[in-house]
Design an enzyme around this catalytic site. Structure first.
Site, PDB file in Angstrom:
ATOM      1  N   SER A 247      11.802  42.820  28.058  1.00 27.26           N
ATOM      2  CA  SER A 247      12.266  43.850  27.321  1.00 27.26           C
ATOM      3  C   SER A 247      11.046  44.555  26.098  1.00 27.26           C
ATOM      4  O   SER A 247      10.179  44.543  26.658  1.00 27.26           O
ATOM      5  CB  SER A 247      13.095  43.307  26.036  1.00 27.26           C
ATOM      6  OG  SER A 247      12.294  42.480  25.144  1.00 27.26           O
ATOM      7  N   LYS A 248      11.495  45.518  25.614  1.00 25.76           N
ATOM      8  CA  LYS A 248      10.660  46.205  24.975  1.00 25.76           C
ATOM      9  C   LYS A 248       9.570  45.420  24.118  1.00 25.76           C
ATOM     10  O   LYS A 248       8.492  45.937  23.644  1.00 25.76           O
ATOM     11  CB  LYS A 248      10.953  47.540  23.944  1.00 25.76           C
ATOM     12  CG  LYS A 248      11.835  48.656  25.029  1.00 25.76           C
ATOM     13  CD  LYS A 248      12.239  49.742  24.321  1.00 25.76           C
ATOM     14  CE  LYS A 248      12.764  50.811  25.140  1.00 25.76           C
ATOM     15  NZ  LYS A 248      13.524  51.900  24.204  1.00 25.76           N
ATOM     16  N   ARG A 249      10.145  44.236  23.690  1.00 28.31           N
ATOM     17  CA  ARG A 249       9.139  43.678  22.725  1.00 28.31           C
ATOM     18  C   ARG A 249       8.072  42.917  23.468  1.00 28.31           C
ATOM     19  O   ARG A 249       6.986  42.555  22.971  1.00 28.31           O
ATOM     20  CB  ARG A 249      10.008  42.428  22.199  1.00 28.31           C
ATOM     21  CG  ARG A 249      10.326  41.378  22.997  1.00 28.31           C
ATOM     22  CD  ARG A 249      11.057  40.209  22.421  1.00 28.31           C
ATOM     23  NE  ARG A 249      11.662  39.332  23.316  1.00 28.31           N
ATOM     24  CZ  ARG A 249      12.652  39.171  24.014  1.00 28.31           C
ATOM     25  NH1 ARG A 249      13.472  40.159  23.969  1.00 28.31           N
ATOM     26  NH2 ARG A 249      13.063  38.181  24.598  1.00 28.31           N
ATOM     27  N   HIS A 250       8.069  42.959  24.649  1.00 28.27           N
ATOM     28  CA  HIS A 250       6.943  42.392  25.551  1.00 28.27           C
ATOM     29  C   HIS A 250       6.035  43.802  25.947  1.00 28.27           C
ATOM     30  O   HIS A 250       4.963  43.045  26.584  1.00 28.27           O
ATOM     31  CB  HIS A 250       7.399  42.044  26.919  1.00 28.27           C
ATOM     32  CG  HIS A 250       8.522  40.740  26.723  1.00 28.27           C
ATOM     33  ND1 HIS A 250       9.855  40.765  27.031  1.00 28.27           N
ATOM     34  CD2 HIS A 250       8.025  39.194  26.386  1.00 28.27           C
ATOM     35  CE1 HIS A 250      10.385  39.393  26.506  1.00 28.27           C
ATOM     36  NE2 HIS A 250       9.347  38.627  26.185  1.00 28.27           N
TER      37      HIS A 250
END
Length: 482
Positions: A247-250
């Site tokens: 996800s974008k957090r990665h």
């Protein structure tokens, strides 16, 4: 399992993304695996845009997919196929199955289906819908909307021989009669993908393992039409470093983000190939080697984990392997992707001599530009405050004493270092006291390549001009600014 020596030259793979956004890094790896497998066997790699979801599909997303594949260097054979443009062909196949009796018209409404499932839940039995129209006499068909369903076998097993997952067995009583044509006459994705793969001659379907559950249902169409079933390979998805779904957090998810960050395309190919596939202990390899080595047996069953440290390491190794022209081409591609001004011809002329010095120490193109700052900057060199401290009176005195020797010395690295060492010895100071003022004068910074390497690359005239600027009356020194 497939023997690669037997299918050489007869392989057709495909990449079939939906144009609903950017080219995801996971999709890019799927495309790469298909490309490597086909190219390594003299086969074909085809591109199909699965744009049947008209509400979510866009031309912008399609162009982004094309751009991402081109940046990665994944060329495809022939024109990209639009799945939406083939809707009539898909519907024709549904009608063929109707005529053959392998599919049927189902008139059950959504309300009736939901009522069936509610009753099944209440009774604790399977909610798999069994249509009362499966074996109905056509004379009993009402004049009402209907869907077309493929007849699933009622007993036995469906076996998927998967090159990655191994033997997958699904009980046929767990399969429903899949809808292949909606009540408005439009084909479903599950029908369209099978028809397209058959018509395009696809021999190997290499895709994410999130499609594995679809495979048994899609095989219903292959069987109903009497078509050869392709060789399946369902590859695990990519997870973040924490083991969770990407996800974008990665970090970056789209291929264009990696292009804008300045990773060489060759490095991304290497890294993505290695992400879930192995060839012994080989970590860094060329694209030619990847094409030669890649096989389906080397793909692991567990999800791969995105690792930016490993990507940076591989990228650095590839930066060192690139020749000058490849670096200039890659640099311009990065600037375009990042929305930066393109490297000018004078800039290119200044950068080329510095490339052998800086490319081995750079991991990305912005990193390379940073390390080559001394070659790209123009006079007068702007000196950063921290570097300006080296241009105090003692530092300027060092430059004044060294400059006459530089006007006559042989202009090569060893000779330059020797004359600087003699100057340092004459003043009773370490070589570092010489390097500091030189670094500030030549690059305006405290962190640079070796001053003697910089001088050798800049040449005598430019070096002396920069030193002259630093020693010119009116220069701001620590004493004059504070």
């Amino acid at each position: 399992m497939v023997n690669a020596s037997q299918d050489r030259g007869h392989v057709v793979t495909r990449f079939a993304p939906s144009p609903t956004g950017f080219l995801h890094i996971g999709g890019a790896r799927t495309a790469l695996f298909n490309w490597l497998y086909a190219r390594g066997r003299g086969g074909k790699f085809l591109l199909r845009i699965e744009d049947t979801d008209r509400a979510r599909s866009s031309n912008e997303a399609t162009q982004a997919i094309f751009a991402g594949l081109r940046w990665l260097g994944l060329d495809w054979d022939g024109d990209a196929v639009s799945q939406a443009s083939r809707a009539e062909r898909h519907a024709d196949v549904a009608r063929e199955m109707l005529e053959a009796g392998t599919a049927y018209r189902c008139f059950s409404s959504q309300e009736e289906i939901e009522a069936y499932r509610e009753a099944a839940r209440a009774e604790g039995r399977s909610t798999l819908f069994h249509s009362p129209w499966r074996d109905a006499d056509p004379s009993d068909h009402p004049d009402a909307p209907y869907v077309v369903r493929v007849k699933a076998p009622l007993d036995g097993e469906t076996v998927i021989e998967d090159e990655v997952q191994g033997r997958v067995v699904i009980r046929n009583d767990q399969l429903d009669d899949m809808i292949c044509l909606r009540s408005d006459g439009s084909p479903t994705y599950m029908l369209a993908v099978v028809v397209d793969d058959h018509d395009m001659g696809v021999t190997h379907v290499i895709r994410g393992d999130d499609h594995l559950n679809n495979t048994a249902r899609q095989m219903l169409v292959y069987r109903a039409m009497g078509w050869d079933v392709p060789i399946w390979s369902h590859i695990p998805l990519i997870h973040g470093e924490d083991g969770k779904k990407l996800s974008k957090r990665h970090g970056a998810l789209g291929v264009e983000e990696y292009a804008a960050m300045g990773y060489p395309a060759a490095a991304m190919r290497n890294y993505l190939t290695r992400l879930g596939w192995a060839h012994g202990d080989d970590e860094v390899f060329t694209t030619d080697e990847a094409r030669e080595w890649f096989d389906l047996g080397g793909i692991g069953k567990s999800p791969a984990r995105l690792d930016f440290k490993k990507l940076d390491h591989i990228s650095g190794r590839h930066m060192a392997m690139l020749d000058e022209d490849e670096i200039i081409t890659g640099l311009r591609a990065w600037q375009s992707a990042a929305g930066l001004p393109e490297l000018s011809q004078p800039g290119e002329d200044a950068l080329r001599p510095a490339l052998p010095l800086v490319k081995s120490a750079a991991k990305t193109f912005p990193d390379l530009v940073e390390k080559a700052h001394f070659a790209l900057v123009t006079r007068p060199v702007e000196v950063e405050p921290k570097a300006r401290k080296a241009l105090d009176e003692a530092g300027l005195e060092v430059l004044r004493e060294l400059t006459p020797h530089l006007q006559t010395v042989s202009w090569n690295r060893d000779a330059l270092e020797a004359v600087a060492a003699q100057t340092a010895e004459g003043k009773g100071v370490g070589l570092g006291k010489i390097a500091g003022p030189l670094r500030a004068s030549l690059a305006g910074r405290t962190a640079t390549p070796s001053v003697f390497d910089m001088m050798a690359i800049l040449g005598r005239d430019e070096t002396l001009a920069r030193l002259g600027d630093a020693m010119a009356p009116g220069i701001e020194t620590p004493e004059s600014t504070g």
